[in-house]
Design a protein around this motif. Sequence first.
Motif, mmCIF file in Angstrom:
data_model
loop_
_atom_site.group_PDB
_atom_site.id
_atom_site.type_symbol
_atom_site.label_atom_id
_atom_site.label_comp_id
_atom_site.label_asym_id
_atom_site.label_seq_id
_atom_site.Cartn_x
_atom_site.Cartn_y
_atom_site.Cartn_z
ATOM 1 N N LEU A 470 0.826 -1.201 0.000
ATOM 2 C CA LEU A 470 0.000 0.000 0.000
ATOM 3 C C LEU A 470 0.864 1.256 0.000
ATOM 4 O O LEU A 470 0.553 2.247 -0.681
ATOM 5 N N VAL A 471 1.942 1.235 0.743
ATOM 6 C CA VAL A 471 2.840 2.390 0.783
ATOM 7 C C VAL A 471 3.455 2.629 -0.590
ATOM 8 O O VAL A 471 3.544 3.774 -1.060
ATOM 9 N N LEU A 472 3.885 1.556 -1.243
ATOM 10 C CA LEU A 472 4.493 1.696 -2.561
ATOM 11 C C LEU A 472 3.468 2.207 -3.579
ATOM 12 O O LEU A 472 3.782 3.072 -4.403
ATOM 13 N N VAL A 500 -5.781 7.458 1.586
ATOM 14 C CA VAL A 500 -5.245 6.330 0.816
ATOM 15 C C VAL A 500 -6.309 5.238 0.861
ATOM 16 O O VAL A 500 -6.485 4.560 1.869
ATOM 17 N N LEU A 501 -7.042 5.105 -0.236
ATOM 18 C CA LEU A 501 -8.157 4.170 -0.313
ATOM 19 C C LEU A 501 -7.733 2.891 -1.020
ATOM 20 O O LEU A 501 -6.736 2.870 -1.743
ATOM 21 N N LEU A 502 -8.506 1.837 -0.820
ATOM 22 C CA LEU A 502 -8.196 0.543 -1.419
ATOM 23 C C LEU A 502 -9.258 0.181 -2.443
ATOM 24 O O LEU A 502 -10.449 0.267 -2.156
ATOM 25 N N ASP A 503 -8.804 -0.210 -3.640
ATOM 26 C CA ASP A 503 -9.754 -0.646 -4.658
ATOM 27 C C ASP A 503 -10.201 -2.069 -4.343
ATOM 28 O O ASP A 503 -9.806 -2.657 -3.342
ATOM 29 N N GLY A 552 6.181 11.175 4.327
ATOM 30 C CA GLY A 552 7.080 10.628 5.341
ATOM 31 C C GLY A 552 6.354 10.347 6.644
ATOM 32 O O GLY A 552 6.582 9.311 7.282
ATOM 33 N N VAL A 553 5.475 11.271 7.052
ATOM 34 C CA VAL A 553 4.676 11.035 8.255
ATOM 35 C C VAL A 553 3.772 9.816 8.054
ATOM 36 O O VAL A 553 3.603 8.986 8.957
ATOM 37 N N LEU A 554 3.192 9.706 6.870
ATOM 38 C CA LEU A 554 2.362 8.544 6.559
ATOM 39 C C LEU A 554 3.163 7.253 6.672
ATOM 40 O O LEU A 554 2.687 6.250 7.232
ATOM 41 N N LEU A 555 4.381 7.262 6.173
ATOM 42 C CA LEU A 555 5.233 6.072 6.239
ATOM 43 C C LEU A 555 5.574 5.723 7.687
ATOM 44 O O LEU A 555 5.549 4.547 8.085
ATOM 45 N N LEU A 556 5.865 6.738 8.505
ATOM 46 C CA LEU A 556 6.128 6.481 9.921
ATOM 47 C C LEU A 556 4.881 5.951 10.625
ATOM 48 O O LEU A 556 4.972 5.107 11.525
ATOM 49 N N GLU A 557 3.721 6.423 10.220
ATOM 50 C CA GLU A 557 2.463 5.933 10.774
ATOM 51 C C GLU A 557 2.284 4.440 10.486
ATOM 52 O O GLU A 557 1.848 3.671 11.344
ATOM 53 N N VAL A 558 2.637 4.028 9.265
ATOM 54 C CA VAL A 558 2.527 2.619 8.882
ATOM 55 C C VAL A 558 3.518 1.767 9.676
ATOM 56 O O VAL A 558 3.201 0.641 10.075
ATOM 57 N N LEU A 559 4.720 2.291 9.917
ATOM 58 C CA LEU A 559 5.748 1.528 10.626
ATOM 59 C C LEU A 559 5.466 1.429 12.121
ATOM 60 O O LEU A 559 5.727 0.398 12.746
ATOM 61 N N THR A 560 4.939 2.508 12.697
ATOM 62 C CA THR A 560 4.721 2.525 14.143
ATOM 63 C C THR A 560 3.344 2.004 14.537
ATOM 64 O O THR A 560 3.144 1.600 15.684
ATOM 65 N N VAL A 640 10.074 6.528 -4.373
ATOM 66 C CA VAL A 640 9.592 5.299 -5.015
ATOM 67 C C VAL A 640 10.757 4.358 -5.286
ATOM 68 O O VAL A 640 10.678 3.154 -5.017
ATOM 69 N N LYS A 641 11.847 4.908 -5.809
ATOM 70 C CA LYS A 641 13.012 4.077 -6.122
ATOM 71 C C LYS A 641 13.592 3.439 -4.859
ATOM 72 O O LYS A 641 13.953 2.254 -4.857
ATOM 73 N N MET A 642 13.651 4.190 -3.761
ATOM 74 C CA MET A 642 14.187 3.644 -2.516
ATOM 75 C C MET A 642 13.318 2.504 -1.998
ATOM 76 O O MET A 642 13.827 1.469 -1.548
ATOM 77 N N ILE A 643 12.001 2.669 -2.063
ATOM 78 C CA ILE A 643 11.096 1.613 -1.589
ATOM 79 C C ILE A 643 11.196 0.395 -2.493
ATOM 80 O O ILE A 643 11.222 -0.752 -2.019
ATOM 81 N N GLU A 644 11.242 0.614 -3.790
ATOM 82 C CA GLU A 644 11.353 -0.507 -4.727
ATOM 83 C C GLU A 644 12.647 -1.277 -4.523
ATOM 84 O O GLU A 644 12.680 -2.506 -4.642
ATOM 85 N N ASP A 645 13.720 -0.572 -4.223
ATOM 86 C CA ASP A 645 14.992 -1.251 -3.981
ATOM 87 C C ASP A 645 14.918 -2.146 -2.751
ATOM 88 O O ASP A 645 15.483 -3.248 -2.738
ATOM 89 N N ILE A 646 14.211 -1.685 -1.735
ATOM 90 C CA ILE A 646 14.043 -2.523 -0.544
ATOM 91 C C ILE A 646 13.264 -3.776 -0.898
ATOM 92 O O ILE A 646 13.642 -4.887 -0.549
ATOM 93 N N ARG A 647 12.187 -3.608 -1.629
ATOM 94 C CA ARG A 647 11.361 -4.756 -1.987
ATOM 95 C C ARG A 647 12.102 -5.714 -2.918
ATOM 96 O O ARG A 647 12.055 -6.921 -2.751
#
Length: 678
Positions: A470-472, A500-503, A552-560, A640-647
């Motif tokens: 979802l983050v990606l 951030v909605l889900l189809d 970035g805040v959204l990403l921290l929200e997902v992690l925490t 996007v590139k940083m997240i894709e590299d992690i995945r």
Amino acid sequence: MDSPDFPPPLLLLSLFLSLALTLSAAYSPTPPPPNDTHTLTLFRLQADTHAALLPNWTGHDACRSSWFGVRCSPSGRVTALVLPSLSLRGPLDPLSPLDQLRLLDLSGNRLNGTISPLTNCTNLKLLYLSGNDLSSNIPAEVSSLRRLLRLDLSDNNIHGPIPGDIGSLIRLLTLRLQNNLLSGEVPDFSASLINLKELNLTNNELFGQIPEPMMKKFGEKSFSGNAGLCGASPLPACSLVGSPPPIETVPSNPSSMPVTNIIRPGQKHPKSGLGPGSIAAIVLANCVALLVVTSFIVAYCYSRDSGGSHSKEGSEGKRRSSSVSERRVYANNAGPVDSDGTDVTDRSKLVFFERKNKFELEDLLRASAEMLGKGSLGTVYKAVLDDGSTVAVKRLKDANPCAREEFERYMDVIGRVKHLNVAKLRAYYYAREEKLLVYDYLPNGSLHSLLHGNRGPGRIPLDWTTRISLVLGAARGLAWIHEEYSDTKIPHGNIKSSNVLLDKNGAACISDFGLSLLLNPAHAIARLGGYRAPEQAETKRLSQMADVYSFGVLLLEVLTGRAPSQFPSPARPRGEEEEQALDLPKWVRSVVKEEWTAEVFDQELLRYKNIEEELVSMLHVGLACVVAQPEKRPTMAEVVKMIEDIRVEQSPLGEDYDESRNSLSPSLATTEDGLTGY
């Protein structure tokens, strides 16, 4: 003694040249294999003109350099190209030499032209081109793709008939052609495509009778949205006059050509009777009579009102004005409530951005409605239309001062958005006292509800794979917005987990893009509920770099697993609230600084094994986005590139996917259907 007969010189020369050519052909080296890297480079030069969408497509060998989205065989030939939702543009022609391609997923881009160049890629098994701007027709040469298992050309502008040559694709499992401009009759593939499991021809311009075996196998839902089709119930019954006329030879003299009336289902039979002049006279007489009656009624009502008490005009006017401004489009589940006082000139029609799936304003006003919630700009309703389709309607409350011309200009900006990870505006309605936005209804809720809803015993936790997917998806959608509007620097302005909605397939869609344009910039900061960057306290402006901070805040929200307003003090025991609240980024930094990094992550994530490195890497991405200085933040394309590299590094795409049973696309965010939200 006679002298021997020698061949003439010309004959000797011919024999010599023939022998030379034979030897040359026998010993000439084999031609070099096609250069797939060169082919991909040509494609990139047309599709990614700013070199920002495919940043790692560099080097002399696409396979050895591990270009993004490219998979190769051991022999160095490209076998898969997976590049969904990247806003790639241009035609498909450069890809024609990739004759070893098995998988091509370019769905959700902005590619145009025709699919004809791909008919040379005869080894294709999976072809996904939905959600582009492809036009022209489906070429008969598609029959050369005899290994094809899945073909998805939905949500394009493809027109013309469905070629019967598709029937030669006997291995085909899925055929998706919905939401195009296809016309003509439906071919009967029931005998040839015996393996076909899914057929979708909805929302085209097809006509005629549906072959009975096709209807029996796939059902009416596979053919809905084609007004000209007929057949078994619930479709209209077919008649002989609805059939195309037989082909007949006619003389070359146009004046002697027979006149043939082709009546399709839904049209009325021509009737003999009154001539045009008689009909016109009758209509004119009726109109005059109606005008006279209407004039008497208006005069009577006016005289009665003027004879009443004038002392009540002021209070009645105020009440009428109040009722207009406070009227509700929907009242609980009882349907819409119209009100008096609406200017007739304001009763505009719904303005759609596509020709497909249109309906009238009256259909929307008649729909049963349910309030879903109130956002920063208005109230959202779920409306079920008479045909059973469901839409989401946002009734704007803060855009009423916006003039029609200005409002329509902003709607054009929002309406041309086309990306699978950005909610697409379907239609809008403008009146002085009422402004409606219409989206497709998404039933799977928001990232906020998945993260924070019903925590505790009995809750099904949001797993790590889903969170990162979802983050990606959200990052890709926001990066596309920033790239598409890089010249005008239009931001999203309201990034938060509830947007951030889900189809229906669980892929992420960013909603509410462009609505910040309807507000004064200074007011937008105060009224919108997105996560605010520190510089906005002074600038009072939205910006794309502020969007990066919000993400970035959204990403921290997902992690925490914590909402930005819910976190304990790092200096106190867990569970004890801090007297003076910090914001989420400051809290995360303070915990990391005290080397309590494990305390940062959501307890629901700590039960997964072997993801510690991924968690820490993702935390670094989030902290890079929330640095105080805007110029030091990465762009969303870099995020996007940083997240894709992690995945890719930790959980690469499987090489041995099941071509016959897996989903339509192996991409992380499902690209099966167009994504829209509200």
